[in-house]
Design an enzyme around this catalytic site. Structure first.
Site, PDB file in Angstrom:
ATOM      1  N   SER A 108       0.797  -1.261  -0.108  1.00 19.52           N
ATOM      2  CA  SER A 108       0.043  -0.053  -0.034  1.00 19.52           C
ATOM      3  C   SER A 108       0.891   1.134   0.077  1.00 19.52           C
ATOM      4  O   SER A 108       2.228   1.171   0.166  1.00 19.52           O
ATOM      5  CB  SER A 108      -1.137   0.010   1.353  1.00 19.52           C
ATOM      6  N   SER A 110       0.864   4.015   2.081  1.00 19.26           N
ATOM      7  CA  SER A 110       1.328   4.824   3.431  1.00 19.26           C
ATOM      8  C   SER A 110       2.686   5.404   3.474  1.00 19.26           C
ATOM      9  O   SER A 110       2.804   6.366   4.285  1.00 19.26           O
ATOM     10  CB  SER A 110       0.494   4.118   4.604  1.00 19.26           C
ATOM     11  N   LYS A 165       6.470   1.492   9.268  1.00 18.99           N
ATOM     12  CA  LYS A 165       6.381   3.092   9.587  1.00 18.99           C
ATOM     13  C   LYS A 165       7.732   3.818   9.820  1.00 18.99           C
ATOM     14  O   LYS A 165       8.723   3.224   9.802  1.00 18.99           O
ATOM     15  CB  LYS A 165       5.417   3.467  10.456  1.00 18.99           C
ATOM     16  N   SER A 269      -2.138   7.422   5.985  1.00 17.97           N
ATOM     17  CA  SER A 269      -1.774   6.570   6.623  1.00 17.97           C
ATOM     18  C   SER A 269      -2.189   6.522   8.188  1.00 17.97           C
ATOM     19  O   SER A 269      -2.508   7.249   9.018  1.00 17.97           O
ATOM     20  CB  SER A 269      -0.078   7.162   6.959  1.00 17.97           C
TER      21      SER A 269
END
Length: 304
Positions: A108, A110, A165, A269
């Protein structure tokens, strides 16, 4: 971002395969091979006795069959032969993947613009400590995550999922996010405007900035018209009392043994702003490189 491990739960598959092939290999080395040797010795002794008797009776025999008989009796069954061949390879892959490096696929957006959909990344498993595979328990301390690191971890709400992240806050940090700008420990983070970023998935431009975290810098994206925070999406996570939320601002103090994570694609996100802190025991490793993107091989390189 829910990462996609290469070949699913490969660690568990490898572990089971290693145990099964290892048990078969040990069984053969320490028992079955000796049993075959004993049976071969007995058969050869009987063969030699028959030959000696025949020779004494004046019968001339061809001894060429002796080696063939011995080879046939010592030959491993196919299932043992394959297990013995696969065991060292599986064990090597298991050790490399569990303690050194693990591959993942980015599914994805993010972490755009740092990581794109389809990037195949390599994660350093020992950067933040040596951990036992499967149970992810740290046994040797090596280092700690630093602000700006791109880190893979077990999603706190569902540890069966791997997320990726960027580390924004380390234990003890006071993180404030207001009007899409960070303040760390009371010091506003600097932002340098860059050229607008064209979305790969649809013809939309996003605002792009170079974010100067203490000790690190990296690119981020923001979307005009999006609110700083969606309060309706904020969960009741552990240590929620460390955070103060309002319509366009939040402040969190990172508790000991935890980290505050955010995606580089800030308005696209789901991260620590919504589901909370990442405990140290959830850490998987540090993302260090893009080793392939089949749609764009030029993506190969380090992660910043």
């Amino acid at each position: 971002m829910n990462l996609q491990p290469i070949l699913g739960n490969f660690a568990l598959i490898l572990f089971v395969a290693m145990v099964v092939t290892g048990v078969i290999w040990c069984l053969d080395v320490f028992y079955l091979a000796r049993k075959r040797r004993a049976a071969a010795n007995a058969a050869l002794a009987a063969y030699d006795a028959r030959n000696a008797k025949a020779t004494a009776d004046g019968i001339k025999l061809d001894n060429g069959n002796r080696a063939a008989i011995e080879a046939a009796l010592l030959r491993q069954p196919t299932w043992i032969e394959y297990s013995g061949s696969f065991f060292p390879v599986i064990a090597l892959v298991f050790v490399l993947r569990s303690f050194l490096w693990e591959p993942f696929k980015i599914p994805s957006s993010s972490m755009v613009p740092t990581l794109l959909v389809g990037d195949l990344i390599l994660v350093n498993k020992y950067a933040y400590g040596i951990r036992l595979p499967i149970i992810n328990k740290k046994i040797i301390q090596v280092g700690n995550p630093q602000r700006g690191d791109v880190m893979v971890f077990k999603y706190p709400k569902d540890p069966s999922q791997d997320y990726i992240k960027r580390v924004i806050g380390v234990p003890g940090d006071k993180i404030t996010y207001e009007n899409k700008r960070l303040t760390v420990n009371g010091k506003p983070v600097d932002y340098r405007p860059m050229d607008d970023y064209l979305d790969d998935e649809r013809p939309v431009y996003h605002k792009q900035y170079m974010e100067m975290l203490p000790g690190a810098q990296h690119r981020i994206l923001t979307m005009e018209g999006r609110r700083t925070l969606d309060l309706g999406s904020v969960d009741n996570f552990p240590h929620r009392e460390n955070c103060d939320y309002s319509y366009d601002k939040f402040t969190c103090i990172v508790p000991e043994g935890n980290y505050f994570m955010m995606g580089d694609n800030r308005d696209n996100s789901a991260d620590s702003r919504y589901w909370g802190f990442v405990p140290d025991q959830n850490i998987v490793g540090k993302a260090i490189a893009i080793w392939m993107n089949f749609s764009n091989p030029k993506r190969i390189g380090g992660i910043h």
